[in-house]
Design an enzyme around this catalytic site. Structure first.
Site, PDB file in Angstrom:
ATOM      1  N   ALA A  85       0.858  -1.190   0.000  1.00 53.38           N
ATOM      2  CA  ALA A  85       0.000   0.000   0.000  1.00 53.38           C
ATOM      3  C   ALA A  85       0.892   1.237   0.000  1.00 53.38           C
ATOM      4  CB  ALA A  85      -0.899   0.003   1.230  1.00 53.38           C
ATOM      5  N   GLY A  98       0.360   3.517  -6.551  1.00 57.82           N
ATOM      6  CA  GLY A  98       1.638   4.178  -6.827  1.00 57.82           C
ATOM      7  C   GLY A  98       2.359   3.535  -8.008  1.00 57.82           C
ATOM      8  N   GLY A  99       2.100   2.258  -8.214  1.00 63.80           N
ATOM      9  CA  GLY A  99       2.699   1.529  -9.341  1.00 63.80           C
ATOM     10  C   GLY A  99       1.757   1.411 -10.528  1.00 63.80           C
ATOM     11  N   GLU A 105      -5.434  -4.674  -9.267  1.00 62.70           N
ATOM     12  CA  GLU A 105      -5.297  -5.006  -7.841  1.00 62.70           C
ATOM     13  C   GLU A 105      -6.679  -5.085  -7.192  1.00 62.70           C
ATOM     14  OE1 GLU A 105      -0.902  -2.971  -7.056  1.00 62.70           O
ATOM     15  OE2 GLU A 105      -2.687  -1.802  -6.616  1.00 62.70           O
TER      16      GLU A 105
HETATM   17  C1  5RP Z   1       0.982  -0.571  -7.012  1.00 62.18           C
HETATM   18  C2  5RP Z   1       0.593  -0.455  -5.588  1.00 62.18           C
HETATM   19  C3  5RP Z   1       1.623  -0.809  -4.562  1.00 62.18           C
HETATM   20  O1  5RP Z   1       1.091  -1.751  -3.698  1.00 62.18           O
HETATM   21  C4  5RP Z   1       1.987   0.428  -3.784  1.00 62.18           C
HETATM   22  O2  5RP Z   1       2.397   1.423  -4.705  1.00 62.18           O
HETATM   23  C5  5RP Z   1       3.108   0.146  -2.786  1.00 62.18           C
HETATM   24  O3  5RP Z   1       4.290  -0.125  -3.475  1.00 62.18           O
HETATM   25  P1  5RP Z   1       5.663  -0.405  -2.750  1.00 62.18           P
HETATM   26  O4  5RP Z   1       5.531  -1.759  -2.110  1.00 62.18           O
HETATM   27  O5  5RP Z   1       6.669  -0.384  -3.872  1.00 62.18           O
HETATM   28  O6  5RP Z   1       5.895   0.696  -1.756  1.00 62.18           O
HETATM   29  O7  5RP Z   1      -0.488  -0.096  -5.231  1.00 62.18           O
HETATM   30  O8  5RP Z   1      -0.019  -0.087  -7.857  1.00 62.18           O
END
Ligand code: 5RP
Length: 220
Positions: A85, A98-99, A105
């Site tokens: 998250a 974020g990704g 998801e």
């Molecule tokens: C991707 C996501 C990831 O779970 C989130 O961005 C957290 O990433 P990380 O483990 O690299 O901090 O939602 O879409």
């Protein structure tokens, strides 16, 4: 302990939630990449995985874990979905995306019986919104959706150069103080042109494994 060690710690802790002979739901991101490394060690005792992104699918296949089409999997066949998250609050509502993998998801999470969130302690917040809220948008609706997001009090920014696995764009919404995550998730999803938004509140995590310098803390 650095952030990667905290991520590795929670990835290891998540393995105990993966039952024998199951199909495991796999999220996306750097924390999940550590989880995929852990799955490699127990791959003989699972049937396979359903994946939330092309990136995770590639990694799973590289280590020899079969990746199944979600449409071929029954509702009781995915006991757990493990994902990271960007922010998680004390009610286990999350901001994700974020990704840029938020839509897939959310789909895999909807099918799974339990959502196990794995995160380092920097992600744990009382009020979400400091991390800009990702919204996946059909490209032709970008300006319309951005104007509607401004009416909700946000400052949307086009994530330039990013196309999602579904061929769409991402608007990152800055400046929100998310006091009512369930309500805001619904409001944003009702804007025409939005595919989905990164609030995971209607379907929150069931378990949070939080990596801290004192060890893994478990919240439900
Ligand atoms: C991707 C996501 C990831 O779970 C989130 O961005 C957290 O990433 P990380 O483990 O690299 O901090 O939602 O879409």
């Amino acid at each position: 302990m650095d952030q990667n060690q905290l991520k590795q710690q929670v990835a290891q802790a998540a393995i105990k939630f993966v039952p024998d002979d199951c199909i495991v739901g796999v999220g996306t991101g750097s924390t999940v990449n550590f989880f995929i490394d852990e799955l490699a060690k127990i791959k003989g005792r699972i049937k396979g995985a359903v994946s939330s992104s092309e990136a995770s699918t590639k990694r799973l296949k590289e280590i020899g874990i079969p990746v199944l089409d979600l449409n071929s999997v029954g509702p009781d066949e995915v006991p757990v979905y493990v994902d990271g998250a960007d922010e998680v609050n004390h009610q286990l509502h999350m901001i994700k995306g974020g990704g840029a993998a938020l839509t897939r998801e959310k789909i895999v999470a909807a099918v799974a019986q339990q959502f196990i969130c794995i995160a380092d302690s920097s992600k744990y917040v009382a009020m979400m919104g400091k991390f800009p809220l990702p919204v996946e948008v059909i490209p032709m609706a970008r300006s319309h959706v951005a104007r509607e997001l401004v009416k909700l009090g946000g400052h949307p920014e086009w994530r330039m150069g990013v196309t999602t696995d579904n061929g769409n764009i991402i608007l990152d919404v800055h400046g929100l103080q998310i006091a009512e995550p369930v309500k805001l998730e619904q409001q944003i999803n009702q804007i025409v042109g939005v595919v989905t938004n990164g609030l995971f509140a209607a379907r929150r995590a069931d378990v949070l494994l939080l990596g801290t310098p004192e060890g893994v803390k478990e919240y439900r």
